[in-house]
Enzyme design. Sequence first.
Site, PDB file in Angstrom:
ATOM      1  N   ARG A  62       3.428  -2.033  -1.322  1.00  0.00           N
ATOM      2  CA  ARG A  62       3.172  -0.653  -1.758  1.00  0.00           C
ATOM      3  C   ARG A  62       3.591   0.349  -0.683  1.00  0.00           C
ATOM      4  O   ARG A  62       4.107   1.422  -0.984  1.00  0.00           O
ATOM      5  CB  ARG A  62       1.684  -0.497  -2.092  1.00  0.00           C
ATOM      6  N   ASN A  94      -1.413   9.219  -0.749  1.00  0.00           N
ATOM      7  CA  ASN A  94      -1.214   8.113   0.194  1.00  0.00           C
ATOM      8  C   ASN A  94      -2.517   7.643   0.858  1.00  0.00           C
ATOM      9  O   ASN A  94      -2.495   6.652   1.594  1.00  0.00           O
ATOM     10  CB  ASN A  94      -0.215   8.513   1.287  1.00  0.00           C
ATOM     11  N   HIS A 196       3.204  -5.057  -9.512  1.00  0.00           N
ATOM     12  CA  HIS A 196       1.768  -4.953  -9.796  1.00  0.00           C
ATOM     13  C   HIS A 196       1.146  -6.308 -10.103  1.00  0.00           C
ATOM     14  O   HIS A 196      -0.069  -6.420 -10.224  1.00  0.00           O
ATOM     15  CB  HIS A 196       1.525  -3.988 -10.961  1.00  0.00           C
TER      16      HIS A 196
END
Length: 331
Positions: A62, A94, A196
């Site tokens: 990520r 973030n 994912h």
Amino acid sequence: MSSQTPSLFCLLLFLLLTLSPSHAQLGVGYYHNSCPDVESIVKSAVKQKLEQTFVTAPATLRLFFHDCFVRGCDASVMLASSWNKSAEKDNPDNLSLAGDGFDTVMKAKAAVDSVPQCRNKVSCTDILALATRDVIALTGGPSYAVELGRLDGRISTRASVRHHLPHPDFKLGKLKAMFASHGLTLTDLVALSGAHTIGFSHCSRFSKRIYKFKSKSRIDPTLNLPYARQLQQMCPENVDPRMAIEMDPSTPQIFDNMYYINLQQGKGLFTSDQSLFTNARSRNIVNLFASNNTAFEEAFVAAITKLGRIGVKTGKQGEIRNDCFVLNNIS
């Protein structure tokens, strides 16, 4: 007409030379002379970190995505804020980046720099690119050649993140436009979303789908109902905001194509996930990847290689940071 041909040719040649993409300077063997064992050094550090906590894998992957989508792949997401300037990592989008991703790069950087020949020769952004490949391979996904030669960026601002990262509630149209702005196709979008399969999410990122959706049941009708009830049990309405769950309910710690099979069953955790199947434009790609893991892996490798070419800094555009969190001139 013919008298204009040479000048036209020269103009085209000039444009080709001056506008050539910086990724043309990337190469698989970039550190062959300066740090020949960089890949094995990074992989060893990543493996050790992964053995300590599985979060290493999704966190590193990520981090790479968030870095490349804002200002390009230049490790600008790693820079710390200063007293008078907020950096990318402090943007609300973030703040959910797990510390284990940053720690993975830091440990790999330390391992590389512990070799005298390699000290301060390998950029933080290249280390992140290598670590990303390694966590994918170490969790059962494909291994692939990583193009290297990026420099670390010198600019990182909180404001630059805005409107540059996909949100969980995005539908296909918004996702497609955002990815296209980076030269990524619909197939790239669907393939990269497959990351994912080892992801995790805080409950707040999808709670609207299971509690506050505009429907009779207050549950998103595109969500598999038994799965929605299961999510409600794991994420009660007043749950601790730090609570996170796995995005793949079937094989959460294996990088495989189960993500797409889940989408076929209505088990996409985010709206952005499930829209890949509910939208006819991308459904065929989802079905292909669900039925053919090799097709998914090949598409994913092609897509993440393209991702790694976004906004690459070379020459005077960047530096090789001595400390991944601080610019060299103020360290």
